[in-house]
Scaffold this active site. Structure first.
Site: not given
Length: 473
Positions: A23-25, A79, A108, A147
């Protein structure tokens, strides 16, 4: 159909996925996920979504999930970041029909996560996390996953993972860095921590960290015993990483742009992806970096991609049969980006400071930094030579630059205070206290005097009640 759990969930719902896109913003949007799936990714995550915003904002739900799904994009895990059990479950219930599992972001490490009190900054609040996972496990029709980042101590990391498993987590992704390891201080991820977690829990584990090529994937699977390997930055620089290929950068750019035409996304996402994909090539062709930063349309970006392709192909034809020099291969193929360590970063900053000092001392475009040279290309009439810039005298009262035409020889702030106190004018600063007062007094003098009401004469009707009384009589 009963909800699958643990290894059954991984093997059947996730189809035994081993190659996973993180997951990547603003980076793991639908178009990028589809590109990654074409090149070996078996499971993808959405970008991190904010649970509270997802619950209250229908447009946010539509733009970030409901319009971002398609049949080819499965299996898919959504997510969320959250710090409230009820809000997390409400958001998950709104999303569960569009995915195969719900993931809670506990990894994060960024400052925004610290301010928002989510991500890795919840890792010490075990009671809260237990309640969040337990409630989600009870209420959702799809599994809940997590995560996480590791603690410095392996045994504490193991106990943390076991606590999440006991609460109802069905799959765990372990990033082998602590929350302090980020940016220039990232360092290497600890596969020892990941291996210890894998041995201690009875649910599938994905490893994250130190994945730059297919050899890293295979070595991680072998050394840690995990079920799958997740890649973030490695995937951004080479979406074909899981295929073990390093294609030409323009090939994947063209393929990605074709997907974006079919599944549109914000232009900022596209531009960010190409900056990563072309990272090494843009070090050679700096002017194309400028062009990519300026274009405002998808077709404009496609034109930059075509120009990059032509330049690289011309360079290849000139170097036919040549071999790359040094440790890095040719710049026009997809390859990892090695983040500079803290020492290298400090040297670069020191170099930048010395450049600025040189500019201040000598001036002239020949000693301008690259950034200022770029600014000069955009603003050719602007001067960057300190000797040509106007010099300002300081205000006697506060030290700020004083107005050149101020009657008091002060800066605007100090001038305003003095002019107001003395009812004076300062045309240089546009302050007209005296003039406005004089105009106000003159206007009042020019108005006719207000007439005082005269008393009624004897024998004449005096007022409304008296007149009405006479009429009624």
């Amino acid at each position: 159909m009963p909800k699958l759990q643990g290894f059954e969930f991984w093997s059947r719902t996730l189809r035994g996925a081993r190659h996973v896109v993180a997951p990547m913003v603003d980076q793991s949007e639908l178009a990028w996920r589809l590109l990654s799936r074409r090149h070996g990714a078996q499971l993808c995550y959405t970008p991190m979504l904010h649970a509270q915003v997802f619950v209250r904002d229908a447009n946010y739900r539509k733009e970030n999930l409901y319009c971002e799904v398609c049949p080819e994009d499965r299996p898919l895990i959504v997510q969320f970041c959250a710090n409230d059990p009820e809000v997390f479950v409400q958001a998950a219930l709104l999303a569960q029909d569009y995915c195969d599992a719900i993931d809670l972001n506990l990894g994060c490490p960024q400052m925004i996560a610290k301010r928002g009190h989510y991500g890795a900054f919840l890792q010490d609040e075990w009671d809260l996390l237990q309640r969040m996972i337990l409630l989600a496990h009870e209420k959702l029709s799809v599994p809940v996953t997590c995560k996480i980042r590791v603690f410095p101590e392996i045994d504490k990391t193991v106990r943390y993972a076991q606590m999440l498993e006991k609460a109802g987590c069905q799959l765990l992704t372990v990033h082998g860095r602590t929350k302090e390891q980020k940016g220039p201080l990232s360092g290497a991820a600890s596969w020892e921590h990941i291996k210890a977690v894998r041995k201690a829990v009875a649910i599938p584990v994905f490893a994250n960290g130190n994945i730059q090529c297919l050899q890293d994937v295979e070595r991680c699977l072998r050394d840690t015993g995990v079920q799958g390997v997740m890649s973030a930055e490695g995937n951004l620089h080479n979406p074909a990483l899981f295929e073990g290929r390093s294609p030409a950068v323009w090939e994947l750019a063209e393929e990605y742009l074709d997907i974006v035409r079919e599944h549109p996304c914000p232009l900022s996402y596209v531009r960010a992806h190409l900056f990563k994909l072309w990272h090494h090539t843009l070090q050679v062709h700096q002017e194309l970096r400028e062009e990519l930063a300026k274009v405002k349309t998808l077709e404009g970006i496609a034109a930059v991609s075509q120009e990059l392709k032509l330049r690289c192909q011309e360079e290849i034809s000139r170097q036919e049969g040549a071999k790359p020099t040094g440790d890095l291969p040719f710049h026009w193929i997809c390859q990892p980006y090695i983040r500079p360590g803290p020492r290298e970063g400090s040297k670069e900053k020191a170099g930048a400071r010395s450049k600025r000092a040189l500019e201040e001392e000598e001036g002239g475009t020949e000693v301008l930094s690259k950034n200022k040279q770029k600014k000069q290309l955009r603003n050719p009439h602007k001067t960057f030579d300190p000797s040509l810039k106007p010099k300002y005298a300081k205000c006697d009262q506060c030290g700020n630059p004083k107005g050149n035409r101020c009657v008091f020889s002060l800066c605007r702030g100090c001038c305003k205070k003095r002019a107001s106190k003395e009812t004076a004018d300062c045309p240089g600063h546009g302050l007209l206290f005296k003039t406005k007062l004089e105009k106000s007094l003159a206007w009042k003098e020019a108005q006719p005097e207000l007439q005082e009401p005269q008393p009624a004469a004897p024998g004449t009707p005096g007022g409304f009640s008296e007149v009405m009384g006479s009429a009624l009589a």
